[in-house]
Design an enzyme around this catalytic site. Structure first.
Site, short mmCIF file in Angstrom:
data_model
loop_
_atom_site.label_atom_id
_atom_site.label_comp_id
_atom_site.label_asym_id
_atom_site.label_seq_id
_atom_site.Cartn_x
_atom_site.Cartn_y
_atom_site.Cartn_z
N THR A 1 0.85 -1.19 0.00
CA THR A 1 0.00 0.00 0.00
C THR A 1 0.89 1.24 0.00
O THR A 1 1.51 1.56 1.00
CB THR A 1 -0.93 0.01 1.23
OG1 THR A 1 -1.76 -1.16 1.20
CG2 THR A 1 -1.82 1.25 1.22
N LYS B 1 -6.68 1.99 -4.28
CA LYS B 1 -6.52 1.32 -2.98
C LYS B 1 -6.62 2.32 -1.83
O LYS B 1 -7.27 2.05 -0.81
CB LYS B 1 -5.17 0.59 -2.93
CG LYS B 1 -4.85 -0.06 -1.58
CD LYS B 1 -5.85 -1.15 -1.23
CE LYS B 1 -5.66 -1.69 0.19
NZ LYS B 1 -4.46 -2.50 0.36
#
Length: 317
Positions: A100, A178
């Site tokens: 991430t 995301k």
């Protein structure tokens, strides 16, 4: 002949995805595992079995690999590992990055990898570790179509239940998605936490509330509910579902993105305050699902919930 894989990062998500890759990927060569703490990688390789091996040096992990798949804890860790790898000859290799990170970071990495003569796609995933272990993640690959196509056989039915295919999109688009998806995830966790606090304070059995959550909102909400009511968010010998330091960093990325574009996120900011409350109470050992404990404290209850569910979700006797 199947490609030779290396998997970098043996956190909860990395362990789950690498295990499924070995077991379901129809590979003809062992997958090499690497982690900054070598013991973690070696123990996991031993657990997974003969389809996996572990090496201590990052460059040893990369040199014989065709596809290097990474899922690392922080953006700093991603850049650190890629800096080492790109100092060597990686021409012709294919990098799949599932950590991430910000969209800007993904785009910078893609440029550096291409300059080194290798391929790169960004492929964050949606789901938490138990969903990952079941091979039910949602993968979001972005980058050149021919590169994305190479990884597709190792997604649905292997590590994922579905794919949001962003072929030909700039790689940073996947990371962008995301981060924005993180808004929904954190607010769902907070919603489940607040629901259980209110249930307990008003005399409704948490087990009954859990059953309702599982039926009305099956999937992630039910997983979060089970983790809260089985006490896994505060048990010392259980790995955090999401380490609180990671939650702080990711939520900071989201808030910086919102501020840069003039978007107000009042509900998300409220969840961020709960994350900070967990960090203050537990330090770096905290779990994101500790927002349930923080909400309990704020409502006059102990941080630790007496366990009413077993780890498998069944009721305590």
């Amino acid at each position: 002949m199947a490609p030779k894989f290396t998997y970098l990062g043996m956190g909860a998500m990395g362990r789950a995805m690498s295990k499924n890759l070995v077991e379901k990927g129809n590979l003809d060569k062992p997958v090499t595992f690497w982690n900054r703490t070598h013991k973690v990688a070696s123990e996991w390789a031993a657990f997974v079995g003969p389809g996996a091996n572990a090496v201590e040096d990052l460059l040893d992990a990369v040199k014989d690999a065709d596809i290097i798949w990474s899922c690392l804890a922080t953006q700093d860790a991603v850049f650190s590992c890629f800096s080492r790898m790109l100092d060597t000859n990686v021409r012709g290799k294919f990098f799949v990055e599932s950590s991430t990170v910000t969209s800007e970071a993904s785009n910078r990495l893609a440029e550096r990898v291409r300059e080194a003569g290798a391929e790169f796609i960004s492929m964050p995933v949606f789901g938490e570790p138990t969903i990952a272990m079941a091979g039910k993640l949602v993968a979001v690959p972005a980058g050149p179509k021919e590169s994305v196509t190479k990884i597709l056989p190792y997604l649905e039915g292997v590590v994922a239940r579905g794919v949001v295919n962003l072929s030909e999109q700039q790689v940073g688009t996947a990371s962008h998605l995301k981060l924005i998806g993180n808004v929904m995830i954190l607010m769902m966790i907070e919603a489940v936490a607040e629901t259980h606090v209110l249930a307990e304070k008003t005399g409704l059995m948490n087990e009954v509330m859990h059953d309702a959550i599982n039926i009305l909102w099956p999937g992630a909400a039910g997983v979060y509910s089970r983790q809260m009511l089985s006490g896994q968010y505060y048990v010392d010998n259980v790995s955090p579902l999401v380490p609180i330091d990671m939650a702080v960093k990711v939520s900071s990325h989201v808030l910086n993105l919102a501020e840069a574009h003039g978007a107000e996120l009042p509900a998300y900011k409220a969840v961020r305050r709960q994350i900070e409350a967990v960090k203050n109470h537990c330090g770096s050992q905290g779990d994101l699902l500790g927002v349930y404990g923080a909400g309990r404290l704020q409502s006059g209850l102990p941080y630790e919930k007496e366990k009413v569910l077993k780890e498998d979700g069944t009721r305590m006797n």
